[in-house]
Design a protein around this motif. Structure first.
Motif, PDB file in Angstrom:
ATOM      1  N   TYR A   1       0.858  -1.186   0.000  1.00  0.00           N
ATOM      2  CA  TYR A   1       0.000   0.000   0.000  1.00  0.00           C
ATOM      3  C   TYR A   1       0.892   1.233   0.000  1.00  0.00           C
ATOM      4  O   TYR A   1       2.009   1.194   0.506  1.00  0.00           O
ATOM      5  CB  TYR A   1      -0.921   0.023   1.231  1.00  0.00           C
ATOM      6  CG  TYR A   1      -2.059  -0.966   1.124  1.00  0.00           C
ATOM      7  CD1 TYR A   1      -3.040  -0.811   0.143  1.00  0.00           C
ATOM      8  CD2 TYR A   1      -2.149  -2.053   1.974  1.00  0.00           C
ATOM      9  CE1 TYR A   1      -4.088  -1.720   0.036  1.00  0.00           C
ATOM     10  CE2 TYR A   1      -3.190  -2.963   1.872  1.00  0.00           C
ATOM     11  CZ  TYR A   1      -4.153  -2.785   0.903  1.00  0.00           C
ATOM     12  OH  TYR A   1      -5.184  -3.676   0.796  1.00  0.00           O
ATOM     13  N   ASN A   2       0.396   2.291  -0.590  1.00  0.00           N
ATOM     14  CA  ASN A   2       1.110   3.571  -0.665  1.00  0.00           C
ATOM     15  C   ASN A   2       2.365   3.490  -1.519  1.00  0.00           C
ATOM     16  O   ASN A   2       3.229   4.352  -1.413  1.00  0.00           O
ATOM     17  CB  ASN A   2       1.508   4.095   0.727  1.00  0.00           C
ATOM     18  CG  ASN A   2       0.297   4.361   1.596  1.00  0.00           C
ATOM     19  OD1 ASN A   2      -0.784   4.605   1.086  1.00  0.00           O
ATOM     20  ND2 ASN A   2       0.483   4.286   2.895  1.00  0.00           N
ATOM     21  N   ASP A   3       2.508   2.459  -2.344  1.00  0.00           N
ATOM     22  CA  ASP A   3       3.731   2.368  -3.149  1.00  0.00           C
ATOM     23  C   ASP A   3       3.742   3.408  -4.272  1.00  0.00           C
ATOM     24  O   ASP A   3       4.773   3.654  -4.874  1.00  0.00           O
ATOM     25  CB  ASP A   3       3.929   0.950  -3.714  1.00  0.00           C
ATOM     26  CG  ASP A   3       2.690   0.465  -4.458  1.00  0.00           C
ATOM     27  OD1 ASP A   3       1.569   0.856  -4.081  1.00  0.00           O
ATOM     28  OD2 ASP A   3       2.846  -0.302  -5.412  1.00  0.00           O
TER      29      ASP A   3
ATOM     30  N   ILE B   1       5.703   3.097   2.625  1.00  0.00           N
ATOM     31  CA  ILE B   1       5.109   1.937   1.980  1.00  0.00           C
ATOM     32  C   ILE B   1       4.753   0.879   3.028  1.00  0.00           C
ATOM     33  O   ILE B   1       5.542   0.585   3.924  1.00  0.00           O
ATOM     34  CB  ILE B   1       6.087   1.340   0.938  1.00  0.00           C
ATOM     35  CG1 ILE B   1       6.261   2.335  -0.210  1.00  0.00           C
ATOM     36  CG2 ILE B   1       5.581  -0.001   0.423  1.00  0.00           C
ATOM     37  CD1 ILE B   1       7.295   1.917  -1.224  1.00  0.00           C
ATOM     38  N   VAL B   2       3.539   0.344   2.919  1.00  0.00           N
ATOM     39  CA  VAL B   2       3.093  -0.690   3.852  1.00  0.00           C
ATOM     40  C   VAL B   2       3.074  -2.027   3.110  1.00  0.00           C
ATOM     41  O   VAL B   2       2.473  -2.148   2.042  1.00  0.00           O
ATOM     42  CB  VAL B   2       1.676  -0.381   4.383  1.00  0.00           C
ATOM     43  CG1 VAL B   2       1.208  -1.481   5.314  1.00  0.00           C
ATOM     44  CG2 VAL B   2       1.658   0.970   5.079  1.00  0.00           C
ATOM     45  N   ARG B   3       3.754  -3.027   3.678  1.00  0.00           N
ATOM     46  CA  ARG B   3       3.737  -4.363   3.092  1.00  0.00           C
ATOM     47  C   ARG B   3       2.613  -5.146   3.742  1.00  0.00           C
ATOM     48  O   ARG B   3       2.801  -5.744   4.800  1.00  0.00           O
ATOM     49  CB  ARG B   3       5.061  -5.070   3.357  1.00  0.00           C
ATOM     50  CG  ARG B   3       6.073  -4.856   2.274  1.00  0.00           C
ATOM     51  CD  ARG B   3       7.365  -5.622   2.522  1.00  0.00           C
ATOM     52  NE  ARG B   3       8.255  -5.271   1.416  1.00  0.00           N
ATOM     53  CZ  ARG B   3       8.347  -5.947   0.294  1.00  0.00           C
ATOM     54  NH1 ARG B   3       7.650  -7.052   0.119  1.00  0.00           N
ATOM     55  NH2 ARG B   3       9.156  -5.535  -0.672  1.00  0.00           N
ATOM     56  N   ALA B   4       1.435  -5.138   3.131  1.00  0.00           N
ATOM     57  CA  ALA B   4       0.276  -5.807   3.731  1.00  0.00           C
ATOM     58  C   ALA B   4       0.409  -7.320   3.625  1.00  0.00           C
ATOM     59  O   ALA B   4       0.064  -8.047   4.541  1.00  0.00           O
ATOM     60  CB  ALA B   4      -1.002  -5.341   3.070  1.00  0.00           C
ATOM     61  N   VAL B   5       0.895  -7.794   2.488  1.00  0.00           N
ATOM     62  CA  VAL B   5       1.138  -9.221   2.311  1.00  0.00           C
ATOM     63  C   VAL B   5       2.535  -9.363   1.716  1.00  0.00           C
ATOM     64  O   VAL B   5       2.886  -8.669   0.768  1.00  0.00           O
ATOM     65  CB  VAL B   5       0.107  -9.864   1.350  1.00  0.00           C
ATOM     66  CG1 VAL B   5       0.392 -11.351   1.187  1.00  0.00           C
ATOM     67  CG2 VAL B   5      -1.313  -9.655   1.856  1.00  0.00           C
TER      68      VAL B   5
ATOM     69  N   THR C   1      -9.269  -6.485  -4.980  1.00  0.00           N
ATOM     70  CA  THR C   1      -8.031  -5.725  -5.067  1.00  0.00           C
ATOM     71  C   THR C   1      -6.990  -6.594  -5.774  1.00  0.00           C
ATOM     72  O   THR C   1      -7.109  -7.817  -5.779  1.00  0.00           O
ATOM     73  CB  THR C   1      -7.563  -5.261  -3.668  1.00  0.00           C
ATOM     74  OG1 THR C   1      -6.332  -4.587  -3.801  1.00  0.00           O
ATOM     75  CG2 THR C   1      -7.404  -6.409  -2.710  1.00  0.00           C
ATOM     76  N   LYS C   2      -6.035  -5.936  -6.403  1.00  0.00           N
ATOM     77  CA  LYS C   2      -5.034  -6.686  -7.185  1.00  0.00           C
ATOM     78  C   LYS C   2      -3.724  -6.756  -6.415  1.00  0.00           C
ATOM     79  O   LYS C   2      -3.353  -5.795  -5.744  1.00  0.00           O
ATOM     80  CB  LYS C   2      -4.803  -5.993  -8.518  1.00  0.00           C
ATOM     81  CG  LYS C   2      -6.005  -6.056  -9.447  1.00  0.00           C
ATOM     82  CD  LYS C   2      -5.545  -6.267 -10.874  1.00  0.00           C
ATOM     83  CE  LYS C   2      -6.688  -6.258 -11.873  1.00  0.00           C
ATOM     84  NZ  LYS C   2      -7.879  -7.018 -11.472  1.00  0.00           N
ATOM     85  N   PRO C   3      -3.012  -7.903  -6.504  1.00  0.00           N
ATOM     86  CA  PRO C   3      -1.716  -7.964  -5.831  1.00  0.00           C
ATOM     87  C   PRO C   3      -0.692  -7.074  -6.564  1.00  0.00           C
ATOM     88  O   PRO C   3      -0.804  -6.870  -7.762  1.00  0.00           O
ATOM     89  CB  PRO C   3      -1.337  -9.439  -5.936  1.00  0.00           C
ATOM     90  CG  PRO C   3      -2.088  -9.957  -7.101  1.00  0.00           C
ATOM     91  CD  PRO C   3      -3.345  -9.146  -7.193  1.00  0.00           C
ATOM     92  N   THR C   4       0.274  -6.547  -5.810  1.00  0.00           N
ATOM     93  CA  THR C   4       1.326  -5.741  -6.427  1.00  0.00           C
ATOM     94  C   THR C   4       2.258  -6.641  -7.243  1.00  0.00           C
ATOM     95  O   THR C   4       2.657  -6.303  -8.349  1.00  0.00           O
ATOM     96  CB  THR C   4       2.135  -4.995  -5.333  1.00  0.00           C
ATOM     97  OG1 THR C   4       1.210  -4.422  -4.412  1.00  0.00           O
ATOM     98  CG2 THR C   4       2.980  -3.891  -5.929  1.00  0.00           C
TER      99      THR C   4
END
Lengths: 274, 278
Positions: A26-28, A35-39, A73-76
């Motif tokens: 998130y926030n990338d 930047i938050v690494r949610a997964v 939502t889509k994975p990064t």
């Protein structure tokens, strides 16, 4: 750890759900924010008719993971597959039961339940038939024309469950569905979910932070950590089904497993065991 | 507190029952909403009557005279034509404003791009006093119906637009997500999620707009001496205060009636509103 898990689980049949090295940031794209690494690098498979729980502390990205499978939502990075096909958008093949029920307040119980059927253009008689069938399945006969705000939390989530079942999905994606309920209602709902599952044997991906709930319901538990948000451990739950009708939670093995998982989760968060 | 204590003691002590029971009846009577309203309105009208009689007809007509004038306005039919003409421009101006503000407000609430392109102008117009633009509007539209319609339009369009926009922006994101999860596409999403979810705020906006439309209507007519405005102006000139007040009373009744009927409409089409706001 996550990588060794996928290789050991590789089977000839295509899994219903598959996550391949998923990363979600998130926030990338916002330079001013951190930047938050949610997964972080999650890989696993869910087989047909399997009940899999993702267990983790709050904020470990387990809901994000479910939303990725839902197509919301889509994975990064990485890939998510449904029956071997990449997931592009939401589909009623993968019906979602939400933590906060998310019923439409302007719709009655019956028309909340038939919402998905209406959106996927099922004929009216079919909507009516299935609506009645699932109202009965979740025990809400007599409440067809009530509005959600007239129901208790437990009853509202029954509507949420019926709405998901009514579209006859291949997979049920359940996002801490009983998390917002009081302890007693939660127990009742867990038992009813087990009964419904015995009848339909849908593939279920179930998100929870409750160790006991995960052990009671699932065939397989994926324990997620908080920092980093990775899958730390995979547990095959050994208990015989059906698991309702007797108090499985007092079994010696249940208690031991619960303690083991608890230790794994504690080691991660760094909090003291109380 | 006192009310409950009275009831409690009344139950406990038999010897005090007769006293407390009377107390309860008195309090119950006063706590009744209708009775309260009657007292408030009654004293207001009484004050009006006394004030009117003491300062004389020249400044303030008493309530009784106003009622007589009010009845005369309708039995003689003097008010009917100007009122009809006023309401006509009110309805046209309001409907035009609704037709513009509803789609635009909802679009702004939904789309960041549309919001960015329209918001500066709307905020600018929202804070600008429409009254100060009236001379300019007279130059543009003259003093015909277009002018009055334009004033009503400008008076209510921005308030409605901003309320509709807020209504759409405040929709619970989880409900939209739920719509997506169950395959609600563009049109279906709008029809089955976005519109019903913003319906309470839409009704609030319409209510606000109607109130503003009445203000705009009277203001425009006072400038160009048409419709009810012309009537108000004439009664002021000839110092017929009782008739002046009777016309004002008519406008108040109409405005209150429209706003009240929208409350009723809201309760009928969106009975679940209270549940959302909790």
């Amino acid at each position: 750890m996550a990588d060794s898990m996928t290789t050991s689980q590789r089977t000839s049949a295509t899994p219903v759900l598959e996550a391949k090295e998923i990363v979600k940031l998130y926030n990338d794209d916002v330079p001013s924010k951190e930047i938050v690494r949610a997964v972080d690098n999650a890989s696993f498979q869910v087989e047909d008719n399997e009940f899999v729980s993702i267990l983790g502390p709050s904020g470990c990205g387990k809901t994000t993971l479910l939303h990725i499978f839902a197509g919301l939502t889509k994975p990064t990075e990485g890939q998510v597959l449904y029956n071997g096909e990449p997931i592009q958008s939401p589909s009623t093949d993968r019906a979602v039961v939400f933590q906060h029920f998310n019923l439409f307040p302007w719709r009655t119980v019956l028309s909340n339940i038939t919402f998905g059927l209406e959106m996927t253009d099922h004929p009216e008689e079919e909507q009516q038939r299935r609506g009645e069938k699932y109202i009965e399945m979740v025990g809400l006969e007599g409440f067809e024309s009530h509005y959600p705000h007239e129901l208790s939390g437990g009853m509202q989530q029954r509507v949420g469950l019926a709405r998901a079942l009514a579209v006859d999905p291949t997979v049920l994606l359940m996002d801490e569905p009983f998390g917002a309920l009081d302890a007693q209602t939660r127990r009742v709902m867990q038992t009813e979910l087990l009964q419904i599952w015995e009848k339909s044997r849908k593939t279920i991906l179930f998100i929870t932070h409750d160790i006991g709930e995960a052990l009671l319901l699932s065939d397989k538990i994926l324990v997620m950590g908080n920092d980093p948000s990775r899958i730390k451990e995979r547990i095959d739950v050994p208990f015989e089904r059906p698991r309702y009708g007797h108090n499985i939670k007092e079994d010696q093995e249940f208690v031991e497993l619960k303690r083991d998982i608890w230790d794994t989760m504690q080691g991660d968060t760094g909090e003291d065991v109380i | 507190m006192g009310y409950h204590a009275g009831r409690y003691w009344g139950g406990c002590y038999m010897s005090q029952q007769s006293v407390t029971n009377r107390d309860i009846i008195r309090r119950d009577f006063l706590s009744h909403r209708r009775v309260q309203q009657l007292i408030v309105w009654g004293s207001l009208l009484l004050l009006w009557e006394i004030a009117g009689r003491s300062v004389g007809d020249f400044f303030l007509a008493p309530f009784s005279a106003t009622v007589v004038a009010f009845i005369d306005l309708y039995t003689s039919g003097v008010i009917l034509e100007p009122l009809f003409s006023s309401l006509q421009q009110l309805v046209v101006g309001f409907l035009l404003a609704l037709g513009v503000s509803l789609p635009l407000g909802m679009a702004i609430g939904r789309s960041e791009i549309i919001k960015k392109s329209f918001e500066p102008y709307i905020s600018f117009m929202f804070v600008t006093s429409v009254s100060s633009m009236l001379p300019l509007l007279i130059i543009i539209f003259g003093t015909r119906l277009q002018f009055r319609t334009a004033v009503v339009f400008l008076f209510c369009v921005f308030h409605m637009l901003l309320t509709f926009q807020a209504g759409v922006e405040d929709i619970d994101r989880e409900l939209i997500q739920t719509g997506h999860a169950y395959e609600a596409g563009g049109t279906a999403m709008f029809r089955h999620v976005i519109f019903p979810a913003s319906l309470p705020m839409i009704i609030t906006g319409v209510r606000l707009g109607i109130g503003r439309a009445f203000k705009g209507m009277v203001l425009a007519e006072l400038w160009i001496l048409a419709g009810v405005g012309e009537l108000l102006n004439a009664y002021q000139l000839y110092q017929q205060i009782d008739y002046l007040l009777a016309v004002i009373l008519t406008l108040m009744i109409l405005a209150i009636f429209s706003v009240k009927s929208l409350y009723w409409l809201e309760e009928t089409v969106a009975p679940w509103r209270g549940a959302i706001e909790e």
